[in-house]
Design a protein around this motif. Sequence first.
Motif, PDB file in Angstrom:
ATOM      1  N   PRO A 120      -0.843   0.490   5.201  1.00  0.00           N
ATOM      2  CA  PRO A 120       0.307   0.220   5.675  1.00  0.00           C
ATOM      3  C   PRO A 120       0.408  -1.188   4.779  1.00  0.00           C
ATOM      4  CG  PRO A 120      -0.705   0.762   7.632  1.00  0.00           C
ATOM      5  CD  PRO A 120      -1.640   0.815   6.653  1.00  0.00           C
ATOM      6  N   ALA A 121      -0.512  -2.023   4.676  1.00  0.00           N
ATOM      7  CA  ALA A 121      -0.625  -2.959   3.847  1.00  0.00           C
ATOM      8  C   ALA A 121      -0.179  -2.743   2.285  1.00  0.00           C
ATOM      9  CB  ALA A 121      -1.713  -4.027   3.873  1.00  0.00           C
ATOM     10  N   TYR A 122      -1.114  -1.787   1.869  1.00  0.00           N
ATOM     11  CA  TYR A 122      -0.474  -1.431   0.451  1.00  0.00           C
ATOM     12  C   TYR A 122       0.854  -1.016   0.409  1.00  0.00           C
ATOM     13  CZ  TYR A 122      -0.887   1.271  -3.862  1.00  0.00           C
ATOM     14  OH  TYR A 122      -0.741   1.538  -5.078  1.00  0.00           O
ATOM     15  N   ALA A 123       1.162  -0.069   1.314  1.00  0.00           N
ATOM     16  CA  ALA A 123       2.653   0.506   0.962  1.00  0.00           C
ATOM     17  C   ALA A 123       3.499  -0.715   1.198  1.00  0.00           C
ATOM     18  CB  ALA A 123       2.732   1.494   2.249  1.00  0.00           C
ATOM     19  N   LEU A 124       3.359  -1.576   2.004  1.00  0.00           N
ATOM     20  CA  LEU A 124       4.307  -2.799   2.122  1.00  0.00           C
ATOM     21  C   LEU A 124       4.455  -3.511   0.738  1.00  0.00           C
ATOM     22  CD1 LEU A 124       6.068  -4.576   3.722  1.00  0.00           C
ATOM     23  CD2 LEU A 124       3.937  -5.891   4.310  1.00  0.00           C
ATOM     24  N   ILE A 125       3.267  -3.658   0.420  1.00  0.00           N
ATOM     25  CA  ILE A 125       3.373  -4.472  -1.159  1.00  0.00           C
ATOM     26  C   ILE A 125       4.090  -3.761  -2.334  1.00  0.00           C
ATOM     27  CG2 ILE A 125       1.966  -5.292  -3.030  1.00  0.00           C
ATOM     28  CD1 ILE A 125      -0.126  -6.234  -0.751  1.00  0.00           C
ATOM     29  N   GLN A 126       3.724  -2.241  -2.248  1.00  0.00           N
ATOM     30  CA  GLN A 126       4.224  -1.512  -3.064  1.00  0.00           C
ATOM     31  C   GLN A 126       5.905  -1.387  -2.933  1.00  0.00           C
ATOM     32  OE1 GLN A 126       2.643  -0.483  -6.109  1.00  0.00           O
ATOM     33  NE2 GLN A 126       0.989  -1.714  -4.759  1.00  0.00           N
ATOM     34  N   LEU A 127       6.437  -1.323  -1.931  1.00  0.00           N
ATOM     35  CA  LEU A 127       7.688  -1.399  -1.363  1.00  0.00           C
ATOM     36  C   LEU A 127       8.443  -2.597  -1.844  1.00  0.00           C
ATOM     37  CD1 LEU A 127       7.483   0.835   2.032  1.00  0.00           C
ATOM     38  CD2 LEU A 127       8.800   1.538  -0.177  1.00  0.00           C
ATOM     39  N   PHE A 128       7.750  -3.500  -1.461  1.00  0.00           N
ATOM     40  CA  PHE A 128       8.255  -5.039  -1.943  1.00  0.00           C
ATOM     41  C   PHE A 128       8.546  -5.033  -3.328  1.00  0.00           C
ATOM     42  CE2 PHE A 128       7.561  -9.265  -3.477  1.00  0.00           C
ATOM     43  CZ  PHE A 128       8.511  -9.929  -2.843  1.00  0.00           C
ATOM     44  N   MET A 129       7.319  -4.560  -4.270  1.00  0.00           N
ATOM     45  CA  MET A 129       7.485  -4.613  -5.687  1.00  0.00           C
ATOM     46  C   MET A 129       8.494  -3.723  -6.244  1.00  0.00           C
ATOM     47  SD  MET A 129       3.184  -4.796  -6.355  1.00  0.00           S
ATOM     48  CE  MET A 129       3.571  -4.520  -8.208  1.00  0.00           C
ATOM     49  N   PHE A 130       8.791  -2.494  -5.684  1.00  0.00           N
ATOM     50  CA  PHE A 130       9.905  -1.685  -6.124  1.00  0.00           C
ATOM     51  C   PHE A 130      11.212  -2.303  -5.812  1.00  0.00           C
ATOM     52  CE2 PHE A 130       7.149   1.995  -5.684  1.00  0.00           C
ATOM     53  CZ  PHE A 130       7.040   2.503  -7.174  1.00  0.00           C
ATOM     54  N   ARG A 131      11.334  -2.823  -4.672  1.00  0.00           N
ATOM     55  CA  ARG A 131      12.473  -3.731  -4.283  1.00  0.00           C
ATOM     56  C   ARG A 131      12.957  -4.721  -5.282  1.00  0.00           C
ATOM     57  NH1 ARG A 131      13.239  -6.918   1.026  1.00  0.00           N
ATOM     58  NH2 ARG A 131      12.038  -8.609  -0.046  1.00  0.00           N
ATOM     59  N   GLU A 132      11.890  -5.536  -5.477  1.00  0.00           N
ATOM     60  CA  GLU A 132      12.156  -6.972  -6.349  1.00  0.00           C
ATOM     61  C   GLU A 132      11.924  -6.439  -7.707  1.00  0.00           C
ATOM     62  OE1 GLU A 132      13.029  -9.728  -4.925  1.00  0.00           O
ATOM     63  OE2 GLU A 132      12.662  -8.453  -3.055  1.00  0.00           O
TER      64      GLU A 132
ATOM     65  N   GLY B  90      -9.123   3.596   1.520  1.00  0.00           N
ATOM     66  CA  GLY B  90      -8.717   2.384   1.280  1.00  0.00           C
ATOM     67  C   GLY B  90      -8.660   1.448   2.472  1.00  0.00           C
ATOM     68  N   ARG B  91      -8.289   0.069   2.245  1.00  0.00           N
ATOM     69  CA  ARG B  91      -8.272  -0.766   3.213  1.00  0.00           C
ATOM     70  C   ARG B  91      -7.332  -1.846   3.203  1.00  0.00           C
ATOM     71  NH1 ARG B  91     -13.726  -2.030   1.640  1.00  0.00           N
ATOM     72  NH2 ARG B  91     -13.620  -3.810   0.568  1.00  0.00           N
ATOM     73  N   ASP B  92      -6.685  -2.281   4.025  1.00  0.00           N
ATOM     74  CA  ASP B  92      -5.626  -3.399   3.961  1.00  0.00           C
ATOM     75  C   ASP B  92      -4.726  -3.177   2.717  1.00  0.00           C
ATOM     76  OD1 ASP B  92      -6.851  -4.826   6.083  1.00  0.00           O
ATOM     77  OD2 ASP B  92      -8.600  -5.555   4.492  1.00  0.00           O
ATOM     78  N   ASN B  93      -4.669  -3.723   1.502  1.00  0.00           N
ATOM     79  CA  ASN B  93      -3.852  -3.897   0.477  1.00  0.00           C
ATOM     80  C   ASN B  93      -4.405  -2.838  -0.665  1.00  0.00           C
ATOM     81  OD1 ASN B  93      -5.751  -5.739  -0.345  1.00  0.00           O
ATOM     82  ND2 ASN B  93      -4.436  -7.035  -1.483  1.00  0.00           N
ATOM     83  N   VAL B  94      -5.605  -2.379  -0.343  1.00  0.00           N
ATOM     84  CA  VAL B  94      -6.313  -1.407  -1.336  1.00  0.00           C
ATOM     85  C   VAL B  94      -5.880   0.056  -0.977  1.00  0.00           C
ATOM     86  CG1 VAL B  94      -8.301  -0.478  -2.367  1.00  0.00           C
ATOM     87  CG2 VAL B  94      -8.136  -3.318  -1.609  1.00  0.00           C
ATOM     88  N   PRO B  95      -5.338   0.929  -2.116  1.00  0.00           N
ATOM     89  CA  PRO B  95      -4.797   2.168  -1.492  1.00  0.00           C
ATOM     90  C   PRO B  95      -5.858   3.298  -1.118  1.00  0.00           C
ATOM     91  CG  PRO B  95      -4.573   1.850  -3.990  1.00  0.00           C
ATOM     92  CD  PRO B  95      -5.196   0.485  -3.447  1.00  0.00           C
ATOM     93  N   ARG B  96      -5.299   4.090  -0.352  1.00  0.00           N
ATOM     94  CA  ARG B  96      -6.107   5.528   0.105  1.00  0.00           C
ATOM     95  C   ARG B  96      -6.134   6.114  -1.283  1.00  0.00           C
ATOM     96  NH1 ARG B  96      -7.747   8.478   3.825  1.00  0.00           N
ATOM     97  NH2 ARG B  96      -7.906  10.666   3.234  1.00  0.00           N
TER      98      ARG B  96
END
Length: 188
Positions: free
Chosen positions: A52-64, A131-137
């Motif tokens: 989830p932390a990785y997905a959140l960062i990626q979604l944020f990066m796409f939005r911005e 993966g873990r935290d902000n590191v992807p599976r």
Amino acid sequence: MHKTIAALALALIAAPAHAETIEQRAVACFACHGEHGQSETENTPSLGGQQPAYALIQLFMFREKLRSFEPMNEMVKAFTDDDLRAFSEFIGKLPKPNPPADAGDPARIERAKELVQKNHCGTCHNFDFAGRDNVPRIADQREDYLAKTLAEYKDNSRHGYDGTMAEVLQPVTPEQIADLAYYLARLR
């Protein structure tokens, strides 16, 4: 590529404009990323089991638009921070992808295992590559997507949180990248 964009457009039209649940809103995501986040679309990642932390960062990066891929940029441009968090948590609960039915070529897998050990891939991605935290599976991710992404890190057209991926991949040959993607897509 055109089929992917057409499928996304169709899903956006078919999805309710103000769907009430994440599940209803995610229908558009599944048009490209596959039912339940199990991609069958070339060069499109499976979302299932992603951190989830990785997905959140990626979604944020796409939005911005810090990460540029027009269908994704368009999809999340109106997402609030709460939407980003809700979607990232939803993604983390999707079933992880399954490896292909075939166990793979033992010689390629052995070559990749040596590269994984030499480059300490399990240090960040965990030894099971979940993966873990902000590191992807990356375990059981689509082989074509893994090869594409690793090549992009190597040529620095895709950026990580720091330069680690680009640095690690500099001495890795295209053939070795192919073996790594082959292995990671077939983890059991």
